[in-house]
Structures are given as C-alpha cells and as structure tokens.
Scaffold this active site. Structure first.
Site, PDB file in Angstrom:
ATOM      1  N   THR A  61      22.430  31.501   6.068  1.00  0.00           N
ATOM      2  CA  THR A  61      21.993  32.174   7.288  1.00  0.00           C
ATOM      3  C   THR A  61      20.712  31.547   7.807  1.00  0.00           C
ATOM      4  O   THR A  61      20.269  30.493   7.315  1.00  0.00           O
ATOM      5  CB  THR A  61      21.882  33.709   7.071  1.00  0.00           C
ATOM      6  N   LYS A  65      21.470  27.132   8.902  1.00  0.00           N
ATOM      7  CA  LYS A  65      22.882  26.844   9.206  1.00  0.00           C
ATOM      8  C   LYS A  65      23.128  25.409   9.671  1.00  0.00           C
ATOM      9  O   LYS A  65      24.227  24.880   9.503  1.00  0.00           O
ATOM     10  CB  LYS A  65      23.416  27.828  10.251  1.00  0.00           C
ATOM     11  N   ASP A 104      31.423  32.586  11.218  1.00  0.00           N
ATOM     12  CA  ASP A 104      30.952  33.419  12.335  1.00  0.00           C
ATOM     13  C   ASP A 104      31.979  33.375  13.465  1.00  0.00           C
ATOM     14  O   ASP A 104      32.219  34.382  14.143  1.00  0.00           O
ATOM     15  CB  ASP A 104      29.604  32.920  12.859  1.00  0.00           C
ATOM     16  N   ALA A 154      19.199  28.608  31.568  1.00  0.00           N
ATOM     17  CA  ALA A 154      20.508  28.133  32.044  1.00  0.00           C
ATOM     18  C   ALA A 154      20.893  26.796  31.406  1.00  0.00           C
ATOM     19  O   ALA A 154      22.063  26.566  31.067  1.00  0.00           O
ATOM     20  CB  ALA A 154      20.485  28.002  33.566  1.00  0.00           C
ATOM     21  N   GLU A 155      19.911  25.942  31.210  1.00  0.00           N
ATOM     22  CA  GLU A 155      20.175  24.607  30.672  1.00  0.00           C
ATOM     23  C   GLU A 155      20.877  24.657  29.305  1.00  0.00           C
ATOM     24  O   GLU A 155      21.765  23.855  29.019  1.00  0.00           O
ATOM     25  CB  GLU A 155      18.832  23.889  30.540  1.00  0.00           C
TER      26      GLU A 155
END
Ligand code: ATR
Length: 272
Positions: A61, A65, A104, A154-155
């Site tokens: 975790t 990861k 996941d 947003a990128e």
C-alpha cells in the site's frame, strides 16, 4: 503455517489483517497475515527479504505501490496501471521475480458486479487521477466501459486518459454535464473523508440511472452516497472495493474461492 502480509507506511490501522485472517479461519487454512513498515527507500529490499524468508504473499500500500515494480514481474494490467498492490511469491523459480498484480482494479470491477451493475458498453466517469483513479479508470475500460476522467488538476486527468484505452480526460468544469449523461460514477478522490460534509459531485447532477462507487470508506456512508441514494442511484460503498481487492488477492495466493461473506463481516465489524 503460511505467512502473508502488508507493506506500507503507515500500516498500523490497516483493516487487511482481520479481513484476511477471517478468510483463513473460514476455510481452515493455517496462515497468519501481518503488517510491515519498511523505511521510505526500502520497499524493493523488503520484497526480496520477504521472498528469502518464505513469505507466501504480500499486499503493498501507500507509498510503495510503484516502488515495488522493479522487484516484481508485473502482470499486464498492473504493468499498464503502473502500480502493484499484491505480490505472489510462489511458485517462484530461482532467479525469477515474484509475480506482481493490481487487485485494486479487480476490486472496482467486482464491487460493481456484486451489486449487479454491468460495465460493458456503459459511460463511466472517474473523479480523481491519483492511485485510486488510475486503478478505477483501467478497471472500467478493461470491463468495456467508455471512461471519462475528471480531476481538479486537469493535466493529471489528461495524462491518465492518454494511457487508458478509449478514455477522455479533463478538469472539473464540465463534471456536472458528464455525470448527468453517465451510467457509472466513481469517486476516486479523498473528498468526503476528512470533511464528511464535502462532496465531489453536487447532488443536482446525480440521477436514478447512475451506479455510484465511492472509494472513501471512512465514513462508510459519504455525503455523495447519501445524496446518490436519495436520487435513486445504485450505491456501492468503499468497503466493497476494499473487500474485493482483498478477496482477489486471497484467491491469487491460495488458489481457492475466497469466503466473501466471512471476510466482509470481519471488515464491517472493524469499520463500526
Ligand atoms: P490516491 O492514491 O489515494 O488516489 P492521490 O494520488 O493523493 O491519492 O490522489 C488524490 C486525488 O484526490 C487526486 O485526484 C486529487 O486531485 P489533484 O490531482 O488535483 O490533487 C484529488 N483531490 C484531493 N483533494 C481534493 C479536493 N479537495 N477537491 C478535488 N479533488 C481533490
């Protein structure tokens, strides 16, 4: 006795030990599940050490990861996601890396399917482009959904969408319109966790044809899920995603069908 475990930092409040040990008990498997907190730069060394010690499987975790990618032979989906949360040490041939998986993503798919939500051909919106958002976006695309990733930055969403087959990405500006036209919504941000009255998607955009998964599991009923239920949507709380990533890992490690009800009962008891 087999030893399974979790590496992360911090891991002291992890819900995985009781969840997995309830599974071993239900199936009569002689095994324990323990937690380890390696130093920041020691994840790959910890994986090698665990292999030497005969550890049967590790979950991974935050923040490790990605760090363990070099220490494993990543399965295709884990490789595309760029993150491993489950390592299977056996059977490893001498000199080989153990197999790395990303459960996941399976957790997202199986949480929906457990609630009767079909993903194939559906329009899905994932809010968030961090680790949880990556796993959700790849999982939904893998299951045949058309994915839009919306993120505050947003990128990050655009970068993620470029890697996910058929996906689009952008900021939060048109999130309302996206959700209004969607069948599936995943909150993969931390919004709603520290401030329970915060929500990533205003109630006005939620509707009855939506299935909503919130990756946040504390609180178990977030404002998003409460308002989604009020709008008539199908709701899937974050404990289901947590459960099914663990169920998938359990099945990879043991080769047996996981006792989902026993693992779920143990998890929900801890969350109370
Ligand atoms: P994780 O691995 O758990 O997904 P992360 O990589 O820190 O954690 O990502 C957290 C996500 O929650 C990001 O998508 C983050 O948006 P940014 O990429 O813009 O940081 C999102 N997030 C966190 N707080 C938020 C907030 N208050 N409003 C909107 N998005 C938020």
């Amino acid at each position: 006795m087999d030893v399974y475990g979790l590496i992360g930092n911090p891991v002291e409040h992890s819900l995985s030990p009781p969840m997995h040990e309830a599974g071993y008990e239900a199936l009569g498997i002689d095994a324990r599940y323990v937690t380890f907190e390696p130093e920041a730069d020691a994840a790959a060394a910890a994986v090698a050490g665990a292999a030497d010690l005969g550890v049967a499987g590790l979950n991974v975790t935050v923040p490790f990861k990605r760090d363990v990618l070099d220490a494993v032979d990543a399965a295709p989906l884990a490789d595309r996601i760029g993150a491993v949360n489950t390592i299977d040490f056996g059977p490893v041939r001498a000199g080989d890396h153990p197999r790395g998986h990303n459960t996941d993503a399976a957790g997202v798919k199986r949480a929906f399917s457990h609630h009767g939500v079909a993903l194939e051909g559906r329009d899905a919106v994932v809010v968030g482009a961090g680790g949880a958002g990556r796993a959700a976006a790849f999982a939904l695309a893998d299951a045949g959904a058309a994915v839009h990733v919306a993120n505050r930055t947003a990128e990050r969403a655009v970068d993620l969408a470029e890697a996910v087959p058929g996906a689009t990405g952008g900021g939060l500006g048109d999130l309302g319109d996206r959700v209004a036209g969607a069948d599936v919504l995943v909150n993969a941000t931390s919004v709603g966790m520290d401030e329970p009255e915060a929500t990533p998607v205003p109630a006005a955009h939620l509707h009855g044809d939506l299935a909503v998964l919130d990756a946040v599991y504390a609180p178990i009923e977030t404002r998003l899920l409460r308002e989604a239920a009020d709008a008539g949507a199908t709701t899937v709380d974050g404990a289901w995603m947590l459960l099914f990533q663990g169920v998938e890992a359990f099945e990879i490690w043991t080769g047996r069908e996981a006792p989902v009800d026993a693992m779920n009962a143990a998890l929900r008891a801890e969350l109370k």
